[in-house]
Design a protein around this motif. Structure first.
Motif, PDB file in Angstrom:
ATOM      1  N   ASN A  68      -9.353  15.563  13.135  1.00  0.00           N
ATOM      2  CA  ASN A  68      -9.045  14.401  12.329  1.00  0.00           C
ATOM      3  C   ASN A  68      -9.334  14.640  10.859  1.00  0.00           C
ATOM      4  OD1 ASN A  68      -8.467  12.162  14.381  1.00  0.00           O
ATOM      5  ND2 ASN A  68     -10.278  13.151  15.180  1.00  0.00           N
ATOM      6  N   ASN A  69      -9.614  15.857  10.472  1.00  0.00           N
ATOM      7  CA  ASN A  69     -10.008  16.125   9.109  1.00  0.00           C
ATOM      8  C   ASN A  69      -9.012  16.962   8.335  1.00  0.00           C
ATOM      9  OD1 ASN A  69     -12.554  14.805   9.429  1.00  0.00           O
ATOM     10  ND2 ASN A  69     -13.222  16.565  10.633  1.00  0.00           N
ATOM     11  N   LYS A  70      -8.005  17.478   8.995  1.00  0.00           N
ATOM     12  CA  LYS A  70      -7.047  18.324   8.324  1.00  0.00           C
ATOM     13  C   LYS A  70      -5.908  17.477   7.772  1.00  0.00           C
ATOM     14  CE  LYS A  70      -8.007  22.234  11.379  1.00  0.00           C
ATOM     15  NZ  LYS A  70      -7.444  23.169  12.348  1.00  0.00           N
ATOM     16  N   PRO A  71      -5.441  17.795   6.568  1.00  0.00           N
ATOM     17  CA  PRO A  71      -4.354  16.998   5.988  1.00  0.00           C
ATOM     18  C   PRO A  71      -3.057  17.179   6.749  1.00  0.00           C
ATOM     19  CG  PRO A  71      -4.763  18.956   4.665  1.00  0.00           C
ATOM     20  CD  PRO A  71      -5.848  18.897   5.701  1.00  0.00           C
ATOM     21  N   VAL A  72      -2.349  16.074   6.943  1.00  0.00           N
ATOM     22  CA  VAL A  72      -1.067  16.089   7.625  1.00  0.00           C
ATOM     23  C   VAL A  72      -0.096  15.222   6.839  1.00  0.00           C
ATOM     24  CG1 VAL A  72       0.161  15.328   9.694  1.00  0.00           C
ATOM     25  CG2 VAL A  72      -2.025  16.490   9.911  1.00  0.00           C
ATOM     26  N   LYS A  73       1.130  15.654   6.698  1.00  0.00           N
ATOM     27  CA  LYS A  73       2.129  14.851   6.024  1.00  0.00           C
ATOM     28  C   LYS A  73       2.416  13.603   6.852  1.00  0.00           C
ATOM     29  CE  LYS A  73       4.598  18.624   3.752  1.00  0.00           C
ATOM     30  NZ  LYS A  73       5.904  19.307   3.625  1.00  0.00           N
ATOM     31  N   SER A  74       2.345  12.445   6.216  1.00  0.00           N
ATOM     32  CA  SER A  74       2.616  11.211   6.940  1.00  0.00           C
ATOM     33  C   SER A  74       4.086  11.078   7.296  1.00  0.00           C
ATOM     34  CB  SER A  74       2.193  10.006   6.088  1.00  0.00           C
ATOM     35  OG  SER A  74       2.927   9.976   4.888  1.00  0.00           O
ATOM     36  N   ASN A  75       4.952  11.842   6.625  1.00  0.00           N
ATOM     37  CA  ASN A  75       6.383  11.750   6.877  1.00  0.00           C
ATOM     38  C   ASN A  75       6.893  12.910   7.722  1.00  0.00           C
ATOM     39  OD1 ASN A  75       5.703  13.271   4.506  1.00  0.00           O
ATOM     40  ND2 ASN A  75       7.867  13.484   4.060  1.00  0.00           N
ATOM     41  N   ALA A  76       6.006  13.525   8.496  1.00  0.00           N
ATOM     42  CA  ALA A  76       6.433  14.607   9.378  1.00  0.00           C
ATOM     43  C   ALA A  76       7.437  14.068  10.392  1.00  0.00           C
ATOM     44  CB  ALA A  76       5.226  15.199  10.091  1.00  0.00           C
ATOM     45  N   VAL A  77       8.426  14.896  10.728  1.00  0.00           N
ATOM     46  CA  VAL A  77       9.464  14.486  11.670  1.00  0.00           C
ATOM     47  C   VAL A  77       8.980  14.701  13.099  1.00  0.00           C
ATOM     48  CG1 VAL A  77      11.809  14.924  12.470  1.00  0.00           C
ATOM     49  CG2 VAL A  77      11.297  14.972  10.016  1.00  0.00           C
ATOM     50  N   GLU A  78       9.005  13.657  13.863  1.00  0.00           N
ATOM     51  CA  GLU A  78       8.587  13.698  15.261  1.00  0.00           C
ATOM     52  C   GLU A  78       9.744  14.190  16.125  1.00  0.00           C
ATOM     53  OE1 GLU A  78       7.216  10.471  18.713  1.00  0.00           O
ATOM     54  OE2 GLU A  78       7.662   9.832  16.664  1.00  0.00           O
ATOM     55  N   SER A  79       9.421  14.846  17.229  1.00  0.00           N
ATOM     56  CA  SER A  79      10.431  15.295  18.177  1.00  0.00           C
ATOM     57  C   SER A  79      10.197  14.600  19.518  1.00  0.00           C
ATOM     58  CB  SER A  79      10.366  16.813  18.357  1.00  0.00           C
ATOM     59  OG  SER A  79      11.322  17.253  19.298  1.00  0.00           O
ATOM     60  N   ILE A  80      11.227  13.918  20.019  1.00  0.00           N
ATOM     61  CA  ILE A  80      11.127  13.182  21.274  1.00  0.00           C
ATOM     62  C   ILE A  80      12.088  13.803  22.279  1.00  0.00           C
ATOM     63  CG2 ILE A  80      11.458  10.957  22.410  1.00  0.00           C
ATOM     64  CD1 ILE A  80      10.745   9.629  19.767  1.00  0.00           C
ATOM     65  N   LYS A  81      11.543  14.282  23.376  1.00  0.00           N
ATOM     66  CA  LYS A  81      12.361  14.971  24.372  1.00  0.00           C
ATOM     67  C   LYS A  81      12.313  14.294  25.728  1.00  0.00           C
ATOM     68  CE  LYS A  81      11.609  19.386  22.027  1.00  0.00           C
ATOM     69  NZ  LYS A  81      11.086  20.779  22.146  1.00  0.00           N
ATOM     70  N   THR A  82      11.832  13.069  25.756  1.00  0.00           N
ATOM     71  CA  THR A  82      11.730  12.337  27.005  1.00  0.00           C
ATOM     72  C   THR A  82      12.585  11.084  26.961  1.00  0.00           C
ATOM     73  OG1 THR A  82      10.214  11.139  28.480  1.00  0.00           O
ATOM     74  CG2 THR A  82       9.674  11.145  26.147  1.00  0.00           C
ATOM     75  N   LYS A  83      13.031  10.652  28.115  1.00  0.00           N
ATOM     76  CA  LYS A  83      13.870   9.468  28.215  1.00  0.00           C
ATOM     77  C   LYS A  83      13.102   8.199  27.862  1.00  0.00           C
ATOM     78  CE  LYS A  83      16.618   6.885  31.629  1.00  0.00           C
ATOM     79  NZ  LYS A  83      17.130   6.875  33.024  1.00  0.00           N
ATOM     80  N   GLN A  84      11.806   8.217  28.109  1.00  0.00           N
ATOM     81  CA  GLN A  84      10.990   7.037  27.885  1.00  0.00           C
ATOM     82  C   GLN A  84      10.578   6.937  26.420  1.00  0.00           C
ATOM     83  OE1 GLN A  84      10.743   4.892  30.373  1.00  0.00           O
ATOM     84  NE2 GLN A  84      11.869   6.357  31.636  1.00  0.00           N
ATOM     85  N   VAL A  85      11.094   5.948  25.719  1.00  0.00           N
ATOM     86  CA  VAL A  85      10.765   5.710  24.314  1.00  0.00           C
ATOM     87  C   VAL A  85      10.109   4.338  24.201  1.00  0.00           C
ATOM     88  CG1 VAL A  85      11.682   5.394  21.996  1.00  0.00           C
ATOM     89  CG2 VAL A  85      12.642   7.166  23.480  1.00  0.00           C
TER      90      VAL A  85
END
Length: 261
Positions: A68-85
């Motif tokens: 929880n301490n490393k910087p991450v871009k808040s606008n990173a693109v998520e990848s969804i590969k499951t039918k359940q959204v």
């Protein structure tokens, strides 16, 4: 025990969740996961709409080895590969798709808008007798960003989902390099679909910190993706040059029975 709301900025799925068990699955052993719990839904939604840096101190919840301490871009693109959204993570969720028959050939764009987890609107149009699948996908994504901007201005959380990795990369990634080089490629040659890329990128760059964007797998049964697909082909059948609200009753079974792209 008081109910908590969990915000995931970077994980297998992002959003605001009410179940710690479900949240843990999204962040456990996910590289550079970013998440935190909040006592109220309003605080959680406000935090999710902002950047992680504005809320992250020491996270109130921990999961396995997730950091929880490393910087991450808040606008990173998520990848969804499951039918359940999960359609409850954002106030507005927009699915987009483009179709072309053949490719290149007759092209059209479609969009499905969910509000508060329920299908609210379907849109179709931008017919081009000499288009491509890529141009249709980009046009659809731009329309979704326009919806996203309106939702943000209304203080709503919003997520855009497209099955076109090409269009997402154009807007969220490659455009930065092209822009820095005067909208030119590294290798000689014009950038295809430049006008819509410039328009969509300018809009995305303005609102990216207040929205989420995801790439979804195509034609695996995700309802929103399937509806957007049907609208893109409906646009081709109707030859509608404008982007138009589908004004018939939204009967899911009937719409999903339409031609696919």
């Amino acid at each position: 025990m008081a109910k908590k709301f969990y915000v995931v900025w970077a994980g297998r799925e992002t959003g605001v969740f009410t179940s710690w068990d479900y949240t843990k699955k999204q962040v456990d052993k996910f590289p550079q996961a970013k998440y935190k719990s909040f006592p109220t839904e309003a605080q959680a939604k406000a935090a999710f709409a902002a950047s992680p840096a504005s809320s992250m101190g020491k996270a109130t919840a921990k999961a396995g080895s997730a950091s929880n301490n490393k910087p991450v871009k808040s606008n990173a693109v998520e990848s969804i590969k499951t039918k359940q959204v999960d359609l409850s993570t954002h106030d507005t969720i927009v699915f987009t798709d483009g179709g072309c028959e053949p490719n290149p050939g007759k092209a059209g764009s479609g969009m499905a808008v969910y509000r508060q987890g329920q299908i609210s609107e379907l849109w179709y149009g931008l017919y081009n007798a000499n288009g491509t699948n890529n141009s249709a996908e980009l046009n659809a994504l731009y329309q979704a960003l326009l919806v996203a901007e309106k939702s943000i201005n209304a203080q709503q959380s919003v997520k855009v989902m497209s099955d076109s990795q090409y269009s997402i990369n154009c807007i969220t990634n490659w455009a930065y390099g092209w822009k820095s080089k005067g909208w030119k490629r590294k290798v000689a040659g014009d950038i295809a679909n430049l006008e819509v890329i410039q328009q969509a990128h300018e809009l995305y760059d303005r609102i990216k910190d207040n929205m989420s964007i995801a790439h979804v797998a195509a034609h695996i049964g995700i309802e929103g993706n399937e509806l957007a697909d049907r609208m893109s082909i409906y646009a081709i059948d109707k030859k509608n040059p404008d982007f138009t609200l589908y004004d018939k009753p939204i009967e899911l079974s009937a719409i999903l029975a339409l031609r696919t792209g």
